[in-house]
Design a protein around this motif. Structure first.
Motif, PDB file in Angstrom:
ATOM      1  N   THR A  65       0.833  -1.211   0.000  1.00  0.00           N
ATOM      2  CA  THR A  65       0.000   0.000   0.000  1.00  0.00           C
ATOM      3  C   THR A  65       0.864   1.257   0.000  1.00  0.00           C
ATOM      4  O   THR A  65       0.595   2.216  -0.729  1.00  0.00           O
ATOM      5  CB  THR A  65      -0.935  -0.002   1.223  1.00  0.00           C
ATOM      6  N   VAL A  66       1.916   1.239   0.814  1.00  0.00           N
ATOM      7  CA  VAL A  66       2.820   2.393   0.872  1.00  0.00           C
ATOM      8  C   VAL A  66       3.489   2.617  -0.475  1.00  0.00           C
ATOM      9  O   VAL A  66       3.571   3.750  -0.971  1.00  0.00           O
ATOM     10  CB  VAL A  66       3.879   2.188   1.979  1.00  0.00           C
ATOM     11  N   ARG A  67       3.953   1.544  -1.100  1.00  0.00           N
ATOM     12  CA  ARG A  67       4.633   1.676  -2.388  1.00  0.00           C
ATOM     13  C   ARG A  67       3.691   2.214  -3.458  1.00  0.00           C
ATOM     14  O   ARG A  67       4.083   3.030  -4.298  1.00  0.00           O
ATOM     15  CB  ARG A  67       5.212   0.328  -2.797  1.00  0.00           C
ATOM     16  N   GLN A  68       2.436   1.764  -3.437  1.00  0.00           N
ATOM     17  CA  GLN A  68       1.456   2.268  -4.407  1.00  0.00           C
ATOM     18  C   GLN A  68       1.197   3.761  -4.195  1.00  0.00           C
ATOM     19  O   GLN A  68       1.071   4.526  -5.165  1.00  0.00           O
ATOM     20  CB  GLN A  68       0.152   1.487  -4.283  1.00  0.00           C
ATOM     21  N   ALA A  69       1.122   4.174  -2.928  1.00  0.00           N
ATOM     22  CA  ALA A  69       0.882   5.592  -2.623  1.00  0.00           C
ATOM     23  C   ALA A  69       2.051   6.447  -3.097  1.00  0.00           C
ATOM     24  O   ALA A  69       1.862   7.513  -3.719  1.00  0.00           O
ATOM     25  CB  ALA A  69       0.663   5.775  -1.125  1.00  0.00           C
ATOM     26  N   LEU A  70       3.280   5.997  -2.837  1.00  0.00           N
ATOM     27  CA  LEU A  70       4.455   6.758  -3.255  1.00  0.00           C
ATOM     28  C   LEU A  70       4.578   6.788  -4.776  1.00  0.00           C
ATOM     29  O   LEU A  70       4.978   7.811  -5.357  1.00  0.00           O
ATOM     30  CB  LEU A  70       5.720   6.152  -2.634  1.00  0.00           C
ATOM     31  N   ALA A  71       4.220   5.678  -5.428  1.00  0.00           N
ATOM     32  CA  ALA A  71       4.259   5.646  -6.893  1.00  0.00           C
ATOM     33  C   ALA A  71       3.273   6.658  -7.475  1.00  0.00           C
ATOM     34  O   ALA A  71       3.558   7.317  -8.489  1.00  0.00           O
ATOM     35  CB  ALA A  71       3.938   4.238  -7.389  1.00  0.00           C
ATOM     36  N   SER A  72       2.113   6.801  -6.825  1.00  0.00           N
ATOM     37  CA  SER A  72       1.118   7.771  -7.281  1.00  0.00           C
ATOM     38  C   SER A  72       1.658   9.192  -7.193  1.00  0.00           C
ATOM     39  O   SER A  72       1.498   9.998  -8.117  1.00  0.00           O
ATOM     40  CB  SER A  72      -0.160   7.636  -6.451  1.00  0.00           C
ATOM     41  N   LEU A  73       2.315   9.516  -6.088  1.00  0.00           N
ATOM     42  CA  LEU A  73       2.891  10.855  -5.918  1.00  0.00           C
ATOM     43  C   LEU A  73       4.039  11.083  -6.898  1.00  0.00           C
ATOM     44  O   LEU A  73       4.240  12.199  -7.394  1.00  0.00           O
ATOM     45  CB  LEU A  73       3.380  11.047  -4.483  1.00  0.00           C
ATOM     46  N   GLU A  74       4.797  10.023  -7.180  1.00  0.00           N
ATOM     47  CA  GLU A  74       5.901  10.144  -8.131  1.00  0.00           C
ATOM     48  C   GLU A  74       5.370  10.419  -9.538  1.00  0.00           C
ATOM     49  O   GLU A  74       5.937  11.238 -10.273  1.00  0.00           O
ATOM     50  CB  GLU A  74       6.734   8.865  -8.116  1.00  0.00           C
ATOM     51  N   GLN A  75       4.268   9.778  -9.901  1.00  0.00           N
ATOM     52  CA  GLN A  75       3.667  10.018 -11.213  1.00  0.00           C
ATOM     53  C   GLN A  75       3.170  11.457 -11.349  1.00  0.00           C
ATOM     54  O   GLN A  75       3.171  12.025 -12.437  1.00  0.00           O
ATOM     55  CB  GLN A  75       2.511   9.037 -11.439  1.00  0.00           C
ATOM     56  N   GLU A  76       2.758  12.043 -10.221  1.00  0.00           N
ATOM     57  CA  GLU A  76       2.305  13.439 -10.239  1.00  0.00           C
ATOM     58  C   GLU A  76       3.475  14.413 -10.284  1.00  0.00           C
ATOM     59  O   GLU A  76       3.279  15.622 -10.476  1.00  0.00           O
ATOM     60  CB  GLU A  76       1.468  13.741  -8.995  1.00  0.00           C
ATOM     61  N   GLY A  77       4.693  13.905 -10.054  1.00  0.00           N
ATOM     62  CA  GLY A  77       5.861  14.769 -10.068  1.00  0.00           C
ATOM     63  C   GLY A  77       6.140  15.447  -8.742  1.00  0.00           C
ATOM     64  O   GLY A  77       7.023  16.305  -8.660  1.00  0.00           O
ATOM     65  N   LEU A  78       5.413  15.054  -7.684  1.00  0.00           N
ATOM     66  CA  LEU A  78       5.614  15.697  -6.376  1.00  0.00           C
ATOM     67  C   LEU A  78       6.846  15.162  -5.665  1.00  0.00           C
ATOM     68  O   LEU A  78       7.480  15.890  -4.875  1.00  0.00           O
ATOM     69  CB  LEU A  78       4.379  15.496  -5.488  1.00  0.00           C
ATOM     70  N   VAL A  79       7.185  13.894  -5.889  1.00  0.00           N
ATOM     71  CA  VAL A  79       8.332  13.294  -5.217  1.00  0.00           C
ATOM     72  C   VAL A  79       9.157  12.513  -6.226  1.00  0.00           C
ATOM     73  O   VAL A  79       8.713  12.222  -7.337  1.00  0.00           O
ATOM     74  CB  VAL A  79       7.897  12.354  -4.069  1.00  0.00           C
ATOM     75  N   ARG A  80      10.365  12.161  -5.829  1.00  0.00           N
ATOM     76  CA  ARG A  80      11.225  11.277  -6.609  1.00  0.00           C
ATOM     77  C   ARG A  80      11.817  10.238  -5.662  1.00  0.00           C
ATOM     78  O   ARG A  80      12.125  10.544  -4.506  1.00  0.00           O
ATOM     79  CB  ARG A  80      12.332  12.056  -7.304  1.00  0.00           C
ATOM     80  N   ARG A  81      11.923   9.027  -6.143  1.00  0.00           N
ATOM     81  CA  ARG A  81      12.493   7.958  -5.329  1.00  0.00           C
ATOM     82  C   ARG A  81      13.893   7.630  -5.820  1.00  0.00           C
ATOM     83  O   ARG A  81      14.097   7.391  -7.009  1.00  0.00           O
ATOM     84  CB  ARG A  81      11.587   6.728  -5.368  1.00  0.00           C
ATOM     85  N   GLU A  82      14.848   7.654  -4.902  1.00  0.00           N
ATOM     86  CA  GLU A  82      16.243   7.392  -5.222  1.00  0.00           C
ATOM     87  C   GLU A  82      16.666   6.097  -4.548  1.00  0.00           C
ATOM     88  O   GLU A  82      16.548   5.961  -3.324  1.00  0.00           O
ATOM     89  CB  GLU A  82      17.129   8.558  -4.771  1.00  0.00           C
ATOM     90  N   VAL A  83      17.132   5.136  -5.360  1.00  0.00           N
ATOM     91  CA  VAL A  83      17.504   3.821  -4.854  1.00  0.00           C
ATOM     92  C   VAL A  83      18.571   3.947  -3.775  1.00  0.00           C
ATOM     93  O   VAL A  83      19.597   4.614  -3.961  1.00  0.00           O
ATOM     94  CB  VAL A  83      18.014   2.922  -6.004  1.00  0.00           C
TER      95      VAL A  83
END
Length: 270
Positions: A65-83
Motif C-alpha cells: 500500500t505504501v509503495r502504491q501511494a508513493l508511486a502515485s505521488l511520483e507520477q504526479e511529479g511531487l516526489v522522486r524515489r532514489e535507490v
C-alpha cells in the motif's frame, strides 16, 4: 445517529489506525494524506519523507500500500524515489490565493475564553526556513513552540501549534499557555496587538492529527495559518490550527465597499 462503520485493512498490526472510507482504496487515501503534507509545506523541496517502514508503522498499512501511494505521488511529479537513499520532495509551484477578511482581533481573543484547552507540550526549537520567514527571524533562531488541543463540549475540535520568538515565549507561564495567549501578550506583557494575516485552506488528517482529534485518517480538516503583528510591525506569534470540519466552520458576512467596488468581510465564528 449511528456511527459509520470504519474501514478495515489487510494488516495484522494490533494498533492499526482507521482510515476514513470503506470504498476508497487505502493507497489512494494514504497518497492524499502525503500529498497534503507536501503541498502544505510540512515537507519542503529536497526533504526526505518517512521511509516505507516508517509509513507502515505509522499508518498500519502494508508495504505494498505504501509503495502504491508513493508511486502515485511520483507520477504526479511531487516526489522522486532514489535507490538506496529514500523518497524526496521535488520543487513545485502550488497555487496560492488570498481572501482578505477584515474583522476585530477581539474576536480571535474571545474564542479562547469559551472553550477548554489541553496543553500537550511547550519546548524550544530552532526555526526552520518557513518558521523564520513567517516570524521575521533568522533561520536557526530559537522559538518557543506550544502544542495544544482545544475542546468544545468535551470533544477535541482543533489542534493548535503556536510559535513565539524565544524572547517573548520564555516570559509566559504554563498558565498563560493554557489560556488565551493573545490575551496574555496584551495584558501581562503589554504587547499591543495591531493586526494579523492568515491563510485558510482545506486539509486532511494524517495519523497524528486523526488520533489527537478523535477522527479518521484522511478526514477533511480546515487549516488556518495566522501571523500576528504588534503595533510596531514586529511579528510576535504564528499560529497553525487544524479544525475538525464536522464541528467547526466559519460564517462570513460580506458588505459592499462602494468606494473601492470590493467586498469587506468581518469574520465571525459559528
Amino acid at each position: 445517529m449511528p456511527k459509520k462503520r470504519l474501514a478495515t485493512r489487510a494488516t495484522s498490526a494490533p494498533s492499526a489506525r482507521q482510515f476514513t472510507s470503506l470504498e476508497v482504496p487505502l493507497y489512494y487515501q494514504l497518497a492524499g494524506v502525503l500529498r497534503e503534507q507536501v503541498l502544505s509545506g510540512r515537507y519542503a523541496a529536497g526533504d526526505r519523507i518517512p521511509t516505507e517502514a516508517e509509513l507502515v508503522g505509522e499508518y498500519g498499512v502494508s508495504r505494498i500500500t505504501v509503495r502504491q501511494a508513493l508511486a502515485s505521488l511520483e507520477q504526479e511529479g511531487l516526489v522522486r524515489r532514489e535507490v538506496g537513499r529514500g523518497t524526496f520532495v521535488n520543487e513545485h509551484r502550488p497555487f496560492v490565493g488570498e481572501l482578505k477578511v477584515e474583522g476585530s482581533l477581539d474576536d480571535l481573543i474571545s474564542v479562547g475564553l469559551y472553550t477548554s484547552v489541553k496543553l500537550l507540550s511547550t519546548r524550544t526549537v530552532l526555526a526552520s526556513r518557513d518558521d523564520a520567514d513567517k516570524l521575521g527571524l533568522e533561520p536557526g533562531s530559537e522559538v518557543v513552540r506550544c502544542a495544544r488541543l482545544r475542546y468544545w463540549h468535551g470533544e477535541p475540535y482543533c489542534h493548535i501549534v503556536v510559535d513565539l520568538p524565544a524572547a517573548i515565549g520564555r516570559r509566559l507561564t504554563k498558565r498563560d499557555y493554557q489560556g488565551s495567549i493573545l490575551r496574555a501578550l496584551e495584558d501581562r506583557l503589554k504587547i499591543h496587538i495591531r493586526d494579523a494575516q492568515q491563510t485558510v485552506r482545506a486539509s486532511l488528517a494524517d495519523a497524528t492529527l486523526a488520533k489527537l482529534l478523535d477522527t479518521r485518517i484522511g478526514a477533511p480538516l480546515l487549516a488556518i495559518d495566522r501571523v500576528v503583528m504588534a503595533d510596531d510591525g514586529t511579528r510576535v506569534e504564528r499560529v497553525r490550527t487544524h479544525y475538525r470540519s464536522d464541528i467547526y466552520s466559519f460564517a462570513v458576512h460580506l458588505h459592499r465597499d462602494r468606494d473601492q467596488r470590493s467586498w469587506k468581510a468581518p469574520a465571525k465564528r459559528r
